[in-house]
Scaffold this motif. Structure first.
Motif, PDB file in Angstrom:
ATOM      1  N   PRO A 217      -2.585  -0.104  10.137  1.00  0.00           N
ATOM      2  CA  PRO A 217      -2.637   1.335  10.419  1.00  0.00           C
ATOM      3  C   PRO A 217      -3.970   1.933   9.988  1.00  0.00           C
ATOM      4  CG  PRO A 217      -0.532   0.745   9.435  1.00  0.00           C
ATOM      5  CD  PRO A 217      -1.386  -0.478   9.359  1.00  0.00           C
ATOM      6  N   LYS A 218      -4.513   2.812  10.811  1.00  0.00           N
ATOM      7  CA  LYS A 218      -5.829   3.405  10.516  1.00  0.00           C
ATOM      8  C   LYS A 218      -5.856   4.082   9.159  1.00  0.00           C
ATOM      9  CE  LYS A 218      -7.577   4.048  15.213  1.00  0.00           C
ATOM     10  NZ  LYS A 218      -8.654   3.052  14.982  1.00  0.00           N
ATOM     11  N   GLU A 219      -4.721   4.675   8.760  1.00  0.00           N
ATOM     12  CA  GLU A 219      -4.669   5.362   7.473  1.00  0.00           C
ATOM     13  C   GLU A 219      -4.850   4.401   6.302  1.00  0.00           C
ATOM     14  OE1 GLU A 219      -1.365   7.239  10.096  1.00  0.00           O
ATOM     15  OE2 GLU A 219      -2.441   5.330   9.871  1.00  0.00           O
ATOM     16  N   MET A 220      -4.642   3.113   6.537  1.00  0.00           N
ATOM     17  CA  MET A 220      -4.730   2.123   5.461  1.00  0.00           C
ATOM     18  C   MET A 220      -6.025   1.324   5.483  1.00  0.00           C
ATOM     19  SD  MET A 220      -0.846   0.587   5.329  1.00  0.00           S
ATOM     20  CE  MET A 220       0.488   1.525   4.564  1.00  0.00           C
ATOM     21  N   GLU A 221      -6.780   1.401   6.550  1.00  0.00           N
ATOM     22  CA  GLU A 221      -7.965   0.556   6.686  1.00  0.00           C
ATOM     23  C   GLU A 221      -8.972   0.784   5.563  1.00  0.00           C
ATOM     24  OE1 GLU A 221      -9.642   1.057  10.540  1.00  0.00           O
ATOM     25  OE2 GLU A 221      -8.044  -0.069  11.559  1.00  0.00           O
ATOM     26  N   LYS A 222      -9.115   2.025   5.116  1.00  0.00           N
ATOM     27  CA  LYS A 222     -10.099   2.329   4.070  1.00  0.00           C
ATOM     28  C   LYS A 222      -9.703   1.731   2.719  1.00  0.00           C
ATOM     29  CE  LYS A 222      -7.906   6.790   3.069  1.00  0.00           C
ATOM     30  NZ  LYS A 222      -8.086   8.263   3.073  1.00  0.00           N
ATOM     31  N   LEU A 223      -8.454   1.310   2.565  1.00  0.00           N
ATOM     32  CA  LEU A 223      -7.973   0.732   1.313  1.00  0.00           C
ATOM     33  C   LEU A 223      -8.145  -0.784   1.266  1.00  0.00           C
ATOM     34  CD1 LEU A 223      -4.625   2.747   1.139  1.00  0.00           C
ATOM     35  CD2 LEU A 223      -6.795   3.307   0.000  1.00  0.00           C
ATOM     36  N   ILE A 224      -8.573  -1.368   2.392  1.00  0.00           N
ATOM     37  CA  ILE A 224      -8.696  -2.826   2.528  1.00  0.00           C
ATOM     38  C   ILE A 224     -10.152  -3.203   2.729  1.00  0.00           C
ATOM     39  CG2 ILE A 224      -7.997  -4.825   3.895  1.00  0.00           C
ATOM     40  CD1 ILE A 224      -5.514  -3.184   4.734  1.00  0.00           C
ATOM     41  N   HIS A 225     -10.603  -4.236   2.012  1.00  0.00           N
ATOM     42  CA  HIS A 225     -11.974  -4.707   2.154  1.00  0.00           C
ATOM     43  C   HIS A 225     -12.113  -5.635   3.358  1.00  0.00           C
ATOM     44  CE1 HIS A 225     -15.693  -6.784   0.172  1.00  0.00           C
ATOM     45  NE2 HIS A 225     -16.036  -5.974   1.150  1.00  0.00           N
ATOM     46  N   PHE A 226     -11.332  -6.737   3.367  1.00  0.00           N
ATOM     47  CA  PHE A 226     -11.385  -7.648   4.503  1.00  0.00           C
ATOM     48  C   PHE A 226     -10.178  -8.573   4.481  1.00  0.00           C
ATOM     49  CE2 PHE A 226     -13.633  -9.974   1.155  1.00  0.00           C
ATOM     50  CZ  PHE A 226     -13.085 -11.241   1.255  1.00  0.00           C
TER      51      PHE A 226
ATOM     52  N   LEU B 111       0.816  -1.211   0.000  1.00  0.00           N
ATOM     53  CA  LEU B 111       0.000   0.000   0.000  1.00  0.00           C
ATOM     54  C   LEU B 111       0.849   1.259   0.000  1.00  0.00           C
ATOM     55  CD1 LEU B 111      -2.887  -1.069   2.424  1.00  0.00           C
ATOM     56  CD2 LEU B 111      -2.922  -0.969  -0.079  1.00  0.00           C
ATOM     57  N   LEU B 112       2.004   1.208   0.645  1.00  0.00           N
ATOM     58  CA  LEU B 112       2.914   2.358   0.597  1.00  0.00           C
ATOM     59  C   LEU B 112       3.364   2.632  -0.833  1.00  0.00           C
ATOM     60  CD1 LEU B 112       5.297   1.962   3.698  1.00  0.00           C
ATOM     61  CD2 LEU B 112       3.368   3.523   3.426  1.00  0.00           C
ATOM     62  N   LEU B 113       3.633   1.562  -1.582  1.00  0.00           N
ATOM     63  CA  LEU B 113       4.063   1.725  -2.971  1.00  0.00           C
ATOM     64  C   LEU B 113       2.893   2.088  -3.885  1.00  0.00           C
ATOM     65  CD1 LEU B 113       6.442  -1.382  -3.188  1.00  0.00           C
ATOM     66  CD2 LEU B 113       7.136   1.019  -3.119  1.00  0.00           C
ATOM     67  N   ARG B 114       1.766   1.437  -3.661  1.00  0.00           N
ATOM     68  CA  ARG B 114       0.596   1.646  -4.535  1.00  0.00           C
ATOM     69  C   ARG B 114       0.033   3.053  -4.375  1.00  0.00           C
ATOM     70  NH1 ARG B 114      -2.884   2.933  -7.198  1.00  0.00           N
ATOM     71  NH2 ARG B 114      -4.626   1.756  -8.113  1.00  0.00           N
ATOM     72  N   TYR B 115       0.056   3.578  -3.175  1.00  0.00           N
ATOM     73  CA  TYR B 115      -0.511   4.909  -2.918  1.00  0.00           C
ATOM     74  C   TYR B 115       0.586   5.840  -2.412  1.00  0.00           C
ATOM     75  CZ  TYR B 115      -4.796   2.218  -3.338  1.00  0.00           C
ATOM     76  OH  TYR B 115      -5.797   1.392  -3.813  1.00  0.00           O
TER      77      TYR B 115
ATOM     78  N   GLY C 105     -11.990  -4.275  10.351  1.00  0.00           N
ATOM     79  CA  GLY C 105     -12.781  -3.169   9.832  1.00  0.00           C
ATOM     80  C   GLY C 105     -14.278  -3.335   9.944  1.00  0.00           C
ATOM     81  N   GLY C 106     -14.749  -3.950  11.027  1.00  0.00           N
ATOM     82  CA  GLY C 106     -16.183  -4.104  11.225  1.00  0.00           C
ATOM     83  C   GLY C 106     -16.774  -5.341  10.589  1.00  0.00           C
TER      84      GLY C 106
ATOM     85  N   ASP D  12       1.566   8.664  -3.389  1.00  0.00           N
ATOM     86  CA  ASP D  12       1.189  10.076  -3.252  1.00  0.00           C
ATOM     87  C   ASP D  12       0.414  10.327  -1.963  1.00  0.00           C
ATOM     88  OD1 ASP D  12      -0.826   8.450  -4.270  1.00  0.00           O
ATOM     89  OD2 ASP D  12      -1.853  10.092  -5.280  1.00  0.00           O
ATOM     90  N   VAL D  13      -0.383   9.348  -1.538  1.00  0.00           N
ATOM     91  CA  VAL D  13      -1.186   9.511  -0.317  1.00  0.00           C
ATOM     92  C   VAL D  13      -0.290   9.546   0.917  1.00  0.00           C
ATOM     93  CG1 VAL D  13      -2.970   8.462   1.133  1.00  0.00           C
ATOM     94  CG2 VAL D  13      -3.175   8.383  -1.369  1.00  0.00           C
ATOM     95  N   PHE D  14       0.764   8.714   0.913  1.00  0.00           N
ATOM     96  CA  PHE D  14       1.630   8.597   2.090  1.00  0.00           C
ATOM     97  C   PHE D  14       2.973   9.303   1.894  1.00  0.00           C
ATOM     98  CE2 PHE D  14      -0.952   4.631   2.010  1.00  0.00           C
ATOM     99  CZ  PHE D  14      -1.736   4.920   3.121  1.00  0.00           C
ATOM    100  N   SER D  15       2.997  10.282   1.008  1.00  0.00           N
ATOM    101  CA  SER D  15       4.262  10.968   0.720  1.00  0.00           C
ATOM    102  C   SER D  15       4.743  11.832   1.876  1.00  0.00           C
ATOM    103  CB  SER D  15       4.117  11.821  -0.539  1.00  0.00           C
ATOM    104  OG  SER D  15       3.066  12.781  -0.369  1.00  0.00           O
ATOM    105  N   ASP D  16       3.819  12.386   2.640  1.00  0.00           N
ATOM    106  CA  ASP D  16       4.209  13.279   3.741  1.00  0.00           C
ATOM    107  C   ASP D  16       4.668  12.521   4.979  1.00  0.00           C
ATOM    108  OD1 ASP D  16       3.619  15.458   2.185  1.00  0.00           O
ATOM    109  OD2 ASP D  16       1.545  15.599   2.902  1.00  0.00           O
ATOM    110  N   ALA D  17       3.968  11.425   5.305  1.00  0.00           N
ATOM    111  CA  ALA D  17       4.319  10.663   6.511  1.00  0.00           C
ATOM    112  C   ALA D  17       3.886   9.213   6.339  1.00  0.00           C
ATOM    113  CB  ALA D  17       3.646  11.266   7.740  1.00  0.00           C
ATOM    114  N   PHE D  18       4.767   8.290   6.698  1.00  0.00           N
ATOM    115  CA  PHE D  18       4.443   6.869   6.634  1.00  0.00           C
ATOM    116  C   PHE D  18       3.691   6.469   7.895  1.00  0.00           C
ATOM    117  CE2 PHE D  18       8.309   5.667   3.799  1.00  0.00           C
ATOM    118  CZ  PHE D  18       7.645   6.244   2.710  1.00  0.00           C
ATOM    119  N   PRO D  19       2.634   5.678   7.759  1.00  0.00           N
ATOM    120  CA  PRO D  19       1.982   5.132   8.964  1.00  0.00           C
ATOM    121  C   PRO D  19       2.939   4.195   9.693  1.00  0.00           C
ATOM    122  CG  PRO D  19       0.629   4.821   6.991  1.00  0.00           C
ATOM    123  CD  PRO D  19       1.985   5.253   6.522  1.00  0.00           C
ATOM    124  N   ALA D  20       2.725   4.051  10.995  1.00  0.00           N
ATOM    125  CA  ALA D  20       3.542   3.110  11.774  1.00  0.00           C
ATOM    126  C   ALA D  20       3.284   1.703  11.266  1.00  0.00           C
ATOM    127  CB  ALA D  20       3.201   3.217  13.248  1.00  0.00           C
TER     128      ALA D  20
END
Length: 433
Positions: A361-370, A144-148, A388-389, A150-158
């Motif tokens: 990481p919470k920043e990545m949860e929206k990119l994952i279905h299950f 996900l860091l590689l795929r997105y 994720g519920g 631009d989204v994680f360019s400012d700070a990497f999630p833990a």
């Protein structure tokens, strides 16, 4: 420790018996039970293979133990570090296809992709479910860091599971071993065994049920039970529903793997689990949910204590420390293990493994279905996890008939849980579903 000859300077790791040996030894595999299990992560968008390969290379830097092959010594199986490359591939083989033995010695895991799914398949000699889940989460994190980017360019999630490398490599069985006063466990009485037409060898049926986690938890809380206790009780009842009347004199027993990291401090990515048996004798008790669930709760409360887990772990490790057994050549050990596995299997009907909550990481949860999981099986097995519920229960087995799974999900639906079911079976091959 291990016999045989490896390449000069190679690192060997002995994998003899400090794991639950009848469950993980290569000698106990069969045409339907390859000792391989699978973890799945379904993303929101299709997988890009080139990026997945780059992510795998990065993940392996944090998990070097995955660069291992299994070898046969004179007295033990052992792992040896290998320079073999790890390559991702599209999913073409049946789920949990054998990894060991193979025509050519290879790594003990594979990474597959299919549409939006990333699948990690692992031989149980390398690690257990918790260890494999840590690796998959690291793989998905890097992807996900590689795929997105631009989204994680400012700070990497833990990163998930950020244990130090030496902590991942620790053999926790050996760390916590104490010589037991009694190294032999009493053999369980024979349990009910599934019957029916089997699928062709090396094939298995997978049925995956996804449901809202809050609905499932609410049903468990209404009954003053944990989610694992409720699902185990429903599983027992579903098995009973398909039993012949003359078979009901035998108890139905479900084996439940237990993560020993919950009882002993450990960040190990290697095998560190035990198994407890929870059952119900329908020939002597009522078959409604309440008494079955009450018996399941008693079984969990009795077995899930540090004292019981320590006793079980010490008995497993005592086999490896037995001097007579250490001197037995590996071919004879294989025969002994196969016989022990068959004796143990007689006391178990099926298994239910609760992986628990998968954390990213919470920043990545929206990119994952299950997330999901299942394992190769000589008999019907179920695995469950939440993310994720969503709560996902996956059944895998070698049988064409799926009445047990149908009854299981039907009972959950009758409790008010919305279940969505998917399967790998083509139309016309499923029975009782």
């Amino acid at each position: 420790m291990g016999g045989g000859c490896g390449r000069p300077g190679a690192t060997r790791r002995h994998i003899g018996f400090p794991m639950p040996f009848t469950a993980t030894s290569p000698s106990t595999g069969s045409s339907h039970d390859s000792k391989v299990f699978r973890f799945v992560c379904e993303l929101r968008e299709p997988v890009e293979p080139q990026l997945l390969q780059a992510a795998l290379d990065k993940a392996l830097e944090r998990f070097p133990m995955y660069r291992s092959v299994m070898k046969r010594g004179g007295f033990w199986y052992y792992l040896e570090e290998s320079p073999l490359p790890a390559r991702v591939s599209s999913e073409e083989l049946p789920p949990c296809y054998p990894i060991y033995p193979s025509v050519r010695r290879g790594l003990l895991f594979r990474v597959l992709y299919y549409r939006r799914r990333i699948s990690l398949e692992v031989h149980h000699a390398l690690t257990d479910g918790t260890g494999a889940l840590h690796f998959l989460c690291a793989l998905v994190y890097e992807y996900l860091l590689l795929r997105y980017e631009d989204v994680f360019s400012d700070a990497f999630p833990a990163p998930p599971y950020d244990a130090a490398q030496f902590q991942r490599q620790v053999d926790s069985f050996q760390k916590y071993y104490e010589k037991p006063s009694n190294r032999f466990a009493r053999l369980s009485p024979p349990a009910y065994q599934f019957r029916g037409e089997r699928l062709p060898r090396r094939q298995m049926a997978v049925l995956e049920g996804r449901m809202p986690l809050d609905q499932a938890l609410a049903c468990a809380r209404e009954r003053d039970a944990t989610l694992t206790e409720l699902m185990t009780a429903v599983f027992l009842r579903a098995i009973h529903d398909g039993m012949r009347v003359r078979d009901r004199r035998k108890p139905v027993v479900v084996a439940v793997p237990v993560n020993l990291r919950n009882f002993f401090p450990s960040e190990s990515a290697r095998n560190f689990f035990a198994t407890i048996n929870v059952g119900y004798d329908f020939g002597r008790g009522a078959d409604s949910l309440e008494p079955v669930l009450a018996e399941v709760k008693r079984g969990f409360q009795t077995n899930l204590t540090e004292e019981r887990m320590r006793e079980h772990m010490n008995r497993l490790c005592a086999l490896e420390h037995s001097i007579p057994l250490r001197l037995v050549p590996l071919p004879l050990k294989d025969v002994i293990l196969l016989a022990a596995n068959r004796l143990t299997a007689r006391g178990v009907t099926a298994s239910f493994s609760n992986i628990g909550k998968v954390s990213m990481p919470k920043e990545m949860e929206k990119l994952i279905h299950f997330f999901g999981a299942y394992t190769s099986a000589g008999k019907t097995q179920a695995c469950a996890c939440s993310f994720g519920g969503q709560y996902v229960v996956s059944f895998a087995g070698p049988f064409r008939n799926h009445e047990t799974e149908r009854v299981f999900f039907k009972e959950l639906s009758q409790m008010g849980i919305d279940v969505v079911i998917t399967t790998n079976l083509p139309p016309g091959n499923e029975r009782g579903s």
